[in-house]
Design an enzyme around this catalytic site. Structure first.
Site, PDB file in Angstrom:
ATOM      1  N   GLU A   1      27.224  24.759   2.000  1.00  0.00           N
ATOM      2  CA  GLU A   1      26.266  24.975   0.901  1.00  0.00           C
ATOM      3  C   GLU A   1      26.926  25.987  -0.023  1.00  0.00           C
ATOM      4  O   GLU A   1      27.052  27.142   0.335  1.00  0.00           O
ATOM      5  CB  GLU A   1      24.954  25.572   1.423  1.00  0.00           C
ATOM      6  CG  GLU A   1      24.240  24.739   2.440  1.00  0.00           C
ATOM      7  CD  GLU A   1      23.343  23.696   1.821  1.00  0.00           C
ATOM      8  OE1 GLU A   1      23.363  23.527   0.586  1.00  0.00           O
ATOM      9  OE2 GLU A   1      22.618  23.039   2.588  1.00  0.00           O
TER      10      GLU A   1
ATOM     11  N   GLY B   1      28.049  29.991   1.073  1.00  0.00           N
ATOM     12  CA  GLY B   1      28.743  31.044   0.350  1.00  0.00           C
ATOM     13  C   GLY B   1      29.417  30.458  -0.872  1.00  0.00           C
ATOM     14  O   GLY B   1      28.993  29.423  -1.396  1.00  0.00           O
ATOM     15  N   SER B   2      30.487  31.102  -1.294  1.00  0.00           N
ATOM     16  CA  SER B   2      31.138  30.685  -2.531  1.00  0.00           C
ATOM     17  C   SER B   2      31.955  29.410  -2.319  1.00  0.00           C
ATOM     18  O   SER B   2      32.378  29.110  -1.204  1.00  0.00           O
ATOM     19  CB  SER B   2      32.047  31.807  -3.015  1.00  0.00           C
ATOM     20  OG  SER B   2      32.992  32.118  -2.005  1.00  0.00           O
TER      21      SER B   2
ATOM     22  N   GLY C   1      34.381  28.349   0.797  1.00  0.00           N
ATOM     23  CA  GLY C   1      33.978  27.082   1.419  1.00  0.00           C
ATOM     24  C   GLY C   1      35.148  26.115   1.566  1.00  0.00           C
ATOM     25  O   GLY C   1      35.303  25.440   2.581  1.00  0.00           O
TER      26      GLY C   1
ATOM     27  N   CYS D   1      21.898  30.300  -5.420  1.00  0.00           N
ATOM     28  CA  CYS D   1      22.929  29.276  -5.660  1.00  0.00           C
ATOM     29  C   CYS D   1      22.412  28.169  -6.575  1.00  0.00           C
ATOM     30  O   CYS D   1      23.182  27.581  -7.318  1.00  0.00           O
ATOM     31  CB  CYS D   1      23.378  28.708  -4.341  1.00  0.00           C
ATOM     32  SG  CYS D   1      21.977  28.384  -3.265  1.00  0.00           S
TER      33      CYS D   1
HETATM   34  P1  NAD Z   1      31.280  34.536   0.088  1.00  0.00           P
HETATM   35  O1  NAD Z   1      31.800  33.158   0.136  1.00  0.00           O
HETATM   36  O2  NAD Z   1      32.174  35.639  -0.304  1.00  0.00           O
HETATM   37  O3  NAD Z   1      30.722  34.970   1.523  1.00  0.00           O
HETATM   38  C1  NAD Z   1      29.843  34.175   2.273  1.00  0.00           C
HETATM   39  C2  NAD Z   1      30.022  34.508   3.747  1.00  0.00           C
HETATM   40  O4  NAD Z   1      31.338  34.131   4.126  1.00  0.00           O
HETATM   41  C3  NAD Z   1      29.903  35.997   4.082  1.00  0.00           C
HETATM   42  O5  NAD Z   1      29.292  36.139   5.347  1.00  0.00           O
HETATM   43  C4  NAD Z   1      31.343  36.450   4.143  1.00  0.00           C
HETATM   44  O6  NAD Z   1      31.549  37.577   4.971  1.00  0.00           O
HETATM   45  C5  NAD Z   1      32.004  35.220   4.743  1.00  0.00           C
HETATM   46  N1  NAD Z   1      33.433  35.110   4.450  1.00  0.00           N
HETATM   47  C6  NAD Z   1      34.111  35.631   3.396  1.00  0.00           C
HETATM   48  N2  NAD Z   1      35.416  35.328   3.481  1.00  0.00           N
HETATM   49  C7  NAD Z   1      35.568  34.589   4.601  1.00  0.00           C
HETATM   50  C8  NAD Z   1      36.681  33.963   5.223  1.00  0.00           C
HETATM   51  N3  NAD Z   1      37.900  34.033   4.703  1.00  0.00           N
HETATM   52  N4  NAD Z   1      36.474  33.287   6.360  1.00  0.00           N
HETATM   53  C9  NAD Z   1      35.249  33.203   6.899  1.00  0.00           C
HETATM   54  N5  NAD Z   1      34.144  33.755   6.353  1.00  0.00           N
HETATM   55  C10 NAD Z   1      34.303  34.454   5.216  1.00  0.00           C
HETATM   56  O7  NAD Z   1      30.000  34.440  -0.825  1.00  0.00           O
HETATM   57  P2  NAD Z   1      28.969  35.566  -1.186  1.00  0.00           P
HETATM   58  O8  NAD Z   1      29.515  36.358  -2.288  1.00  0.00           O
HETATM   59  O9  NAD Z   1      28.522  36.305   0.032  1.00  0.00           O
HETATM   60  O10 NAD Z   1      27.708  34.682  -1.634  1.00  0.00           O
HETATM   61  C11 NAD Z   1      27.558  34.237  -2.931  1.00  0.00           C
HETATM   62  C12 NAD Z   1      27.963  32.786  -3.047  1.00  0.00           C
HETATM   63  O11 NAD Z   1      27.267  31.969  -2.123  1.00  0.00           O
HETATM   64  C13 NAD Z   1      27.655  32.208  -4.399  1.00  0.00           C
HETATM   65  O12 NAD Z   1      28.779  31.510  -4.885  1.00  0.00           O
HETATM   66  C14 NAD Z   1      26.520  31.243  -4.163  1.00  0.00           C
HETATM   67  O13 NAD Z   1      26.450  30.191  -5.050  1.00  0.00           O
HETATM   68  C15 NAD Z   1      26.729  30.813  -2.766  1.00  0.00           C
HETATM   69  N6  NAD Z   1      25.474  30.437  -2.125  1.00  0.00           N
HETATM   70  C16 NAD Z   1      25.193  29.123  -1.914  1.00  0.00           C
HETATM   71  C17 NAD Z   1      23.994  28.753  -1.329  1.00  0.00           C
HETATM   72  C18 NAD Z   1      23.649  27.314  -1.087  1.00  0.00           C
HETATM   73  O14 NAD Z   1      22.690  27.042  -0.405  1.00  0.00           O
HETATM   74  N7  NAD Z   1      24.391  26.382  -1.592  1.00  0.00           N
HETATM   75  C19 NAD Z   1      23.093  29.724  -0.929  1.00  0.00           C
HETATM   76  C20 NAD Z   1      23.411  31.040  -1.163  1.00  0.00           C
HETATM   77  C21 NAD Z   1      24.620  31.389  -1.749  1.00  0.00           C
END
Ligand code: NAD
Ligand code: MN
Length: 500
Positions: free
Chosen positions: A268, A245-246, A250, A302
Site C-alpha cells: 500500500e 509506506g512510500s 515499497g 496516502c
Molecule cells: P516509509 O516508506 O519511509 O516507511 C514506512 C515503513 O517502512 C516504516 O516503518 C519504516 O521504518 C519502514 N522502512 C523504511 N525503510 C525500510 C527499509 N529499507 N526496509 C524495510 N522497512 C523500511 O514511509 P513513511 O514516510 O513512514 O510513510 C509515508 C508514506 O507511506 C507516504 O508515501 C504514503 O503515501 C504512504 N502510505 C500509504 C498508505 C496506503 O495505504 N497506501 C497508507 C499510509 C501511508
C-alpha cells in the site's frame, strides 16, 4: 531456536497532555513478553517537540527470535485453531480497545500529532474492523468443482509467519488493517511500527496479553527500517510481507522479498489522488469534502485528494468560497484543543519535506490562495496551503507531498477531467463532486484508482476494500478482499473408480 537472553522490562508511567496517567509498555513485544534490548528509540510529541519516552529497538537477532516464536505458534496450534477460538479473541481485542478508547485516542494524538477527533475516528474504525474480521473466521471456505469422473474441491490455508511493516500516519489503524485479517485466517505475525509512532503498537501488545492471544501469535518489534525492517523483509522463514509506506521503499521491499525467498507481497504505497469538482455540485458540501480530502490528518493520508480539478464555469467562485471556508472552519493547533481541525505534522523530517514543497510551489509561479507557512515556532504545524492556477507538469502537481498542501486547476469537459485525473503514476484514491448521477457513475468507471469517493472523501469503512492501482500498490485491505492477502488455495482432485 535463536538464542535469546534479553531481560523482561516494566512499563513506564506517562502523563498525557490531557493530564491522564497510564502505564506505557516500552519493551519489544515477543512471545507475549516485553523485553529490553541494547538500543532505544526516542518518542517525540510533534505538537510540543518534547520527548515522551524511550522505547526499546529491535535488531536482526530480535527479529529472528520473534520469527521463531511466531513459527512455533503457527505450527503447534494457531494454524489449526478453531474459528470459534479466533473469533472470540478478535472480539475480545475489539472489546478491550473499546473499553480504553479515550486513552488509546489520547496516546495516538500525543505520539502522532493528529487531533483527538481524528484519533477517535481511527479507533472506532479499528474496533469495527476487528469485529468485522471476527465474523469471517468461519467463512474462509472453498469451492467444489464438478468434473467427469472426478471430485475436485478447494480450500484456503494460511501462509505462515507474516512480516508487516507500517508507517506513522495511522499508527493503530495500519496495525489493525494488517493484524486483524492475518489472525482471522490463522497466520502469525511479526509487525514493525514506524519509529516515529510506536506507542499504540506496544499498547496493542498489552491488549493481546489481556485478550488471551497465545504467545508468539502477535509480535511487535519497533526498530529502524534499514536494520529491523530489512531483517523482516529478508527473513527466510517469513512467507509474506505486507508493507505500507512510500513507493520508493515499497519497490525495495518487493525486490528483496523476491531475492530472499519469494515471499508473497502486498503493498500500500503513495498517491496523488485527483478530486474532481463539477459545476453542478453542492458547493457548500463540496468544500467540506475537499477539506476532508486534504486537511484531515494534516494531509498525511496516502489517499489525500491532493490534486483538485474544478470545472471552469465555477472556478473563480469556487476559489473564493473555498478560501473563505478554510479561513472560517479550519483551525490548526494542539491536537488536544477540540476546536482544532488540523493537528501537527508527525515528525520533523516530514515537516521539512512539506516546507520544501511549499517553497518549490512558490518558486514555480503557482498562485497561493492561502497558507504557505508554518504556524508558530514550536511544534510541527503548517497552515492549510492551497496553490491554484498550477500547471500539469509542476513538481507540486506530480509528486506526493503528504501534507496539508493542495493544488487546484481547471477543466472544461468530462473527457478533460478524466484525462487529467488519470495523468499520474499513482492510482489510490479519487473523488467526484457532482449531483448528476450520469456524470458520477460514468466518471467513476473511467478513473484509474482503487477507490472512487462520490460526494464524500477519505471516508473509510471496515466492509469496503481499499488499495491501489498502478504504482500505488496492490492487494486490498479491509473488506472480504483483505482475507485473500493472507490465504493460499489448496486444490484436491479425486479420481473416482469407474463402477460400471
Ligand atoms: P516509509 O516508506 O519511509 O516507511 C514506512 C515503513 O517502512 C516504516 O516503518 C519504516 O521504518 C519502514 N522502512 C523504511 N525503510 C525500510 C527499509 N529499507 N526496509 C524495510 N522497512 C523500511 O514511509 P513513511 O514516510 O513512514 O510513510 C509515508 C508514506 O507511506 C507516504 O508515501 C504514503 O503515501 C504512504 N502510505 C500509504 C498508505 C496506503 O495505504 N497506501 C497508507 C499510509 C501511508
Ligand atoms: Mn511520535
Amino acid at each position: 531456536m535463536t538464542s535469546f537472553n534479553r531481560a523482561p522490562t516494566n512499563a513506564v508511567e506517562i502523563t498525557l497532555p490531557n493530564g491522564v496517567k497510564y502505564e506505557q509498555p516500552v519493551g519489544i513485544f515477543v512471545n507475549n513478553e516485553f523485553y529490553e534490548t541494547d538500543a532505544t528509540i526516542t518518542v517525540e510529541n510533534p505538537a510540543t517537540e518534547e520527548n515522551i519516552v524511550e522505547v526499546y529497538s529491535a535488531n536482526a537477532n530480535d527479529v529472528d527470535y520473534a520469527v521463531d516464536c511466531a513459527e512455533k505458534a503457527f505450527n503447534e496450534h494457531w494454524s489449526t485453531s478453531s474459528s470459534a477460538t479466533r473469533s472470540k479473541i478478535l472480539h475480545k481485542i475489539a472489546d478491550l480497545i473499546e473499553e480504553k478508547k479515550e486513552l488509546i485516542a489520547a496516546i495516538e494524538s500525543s505520539d502522532n500529532g493528529k487531533t483527538l477527533a481524528c484519533s477517535r475516528g481511527d479507533v472506532s474504525l479499528v474496533i469495527n474492523y476487528f469485529r468485522y474480521t471476527a465474523g469471517f473466521t468461519d467463512k474462509i471456505d472453498g469451492r467444489s468443482i464438478p468434473g467427469d469422473g472426478y471430485v475436485n474441491y478447494t480450500y484456503r490455508e494460511p501462509l505462515g509467519v507474516c512480516g508487516q511493516i507500517i508507517p506513522w500516519n495511522f499508527p493503530l489503524m495500519m496495525l489493525a488493517w494488517k493484524i486483524a485479517p492475518a489472525l482471522a485466517t490463522c497466520n502469525t505475525v511479526v509487525l514493525k511500527p514506524a519509529s516515529a509512532t510506536p506507542l499504540n503498537a506496544l499498547m496493542f501488545g498489552k491488549i493481546c496479553q489481556e485478550a488471551g492471544v497465545p504467545a508468539g501469535v502477535v509480535n511487535i518489534v519497533p526498530g529502524p527500517g534499514r536494520t529491523c525492517g530489512e531483517a523482516i523483509i529478508n527473513h527466510p522463514k517469513i512467507r509474506k510481507i505486507a508493507f505500507t509506506g512510500s513507493t520508493s521503499i515499497g519497490r525495495e521491499v518487493m525486490v528483496k522479498a523476491a531475492q530472499s525467498n519469494l515471499k508473497k507481497v502486498t503493498l500500500e504505497l503513495g498517491g496523488k489522488s485527483a478530486h474532481l469538482v463539477f459545476a453542478d455540485c453542492d458547493l457548500e458540501k463540496t468544500y467540506q469534502n475537499l477539506v476532508n480530502g486534504i486537511f484531515l490528518n494534516a494531509g498525511q493520508i496516502c489517499s489525500s485528494g491532493s490534486r483538485i480539478y474544478v470545472q471552469d464555469t465555477i472556478y473563480e467562485k469556487m476559489l473564493e468560497g473555498f478560501k473563505k471556508y478554510i479561513e472560517e472552519n479550519i483551525k490548526v493547533g494542539s491536537p488536544f484543543d477540540e476546536s482544532n481541525f488540523q493537528g501537527a505534522i508527525t515528525n520533523k523530517q516530514q515537516f521539512d519535506t512539506i516546507m520544501d514543497y511549499v517553497k518549490i510551489g512558490k518558486q514555480s509561479g503557482a498562485k497561493l490562495l492561502c497558507g504557505g507557512e508554518r504556524l508558530g515556532s514550536k511544534g510541527y504545524f503548517i497552515k492549510p496551503t492551497v496553490f491554484y492556477d498550477v500547471k500539469e507538469d509542476d513538481q507540486i502537481v506530480t509528486e506526493e507531498i503528504f501534507g496539508p498542501v493542495v493544488v487546484i486547476s481547471k477543466f472544461s469537459t468530462i473527457d478533460e477531467a478524466v484525462e487529467k485525473a488519470n495523468h499520474s503514476e499513482y492510482g489510490l484514491g479519487s473523488g467526484i463532486q457532482t449531483n448528476d448521477l450520469n456524470t458520477a457513475l460514468s466518471v467513476a468507471k473511467r478513473l484509474k484508482a482503487g477507490t472512487v469517493w462520490i460526494n464524500t472523501y477519505n471516508d473509510f469503512d471496515a466492509t469496503v476494500p481499499f488499495g491501489g492501482y498502478k504504482q500505488s500498490g496492490f492487494g486490498r485491505e479491509m473488506g472480504e478482499e483483505a482475507l485473500d492477502n493472507y490465504t493460499q488455495v489448496k486444490a484436491v482432485r479425486i479420481k473416482l473408480r469407474d463402477l460400471k
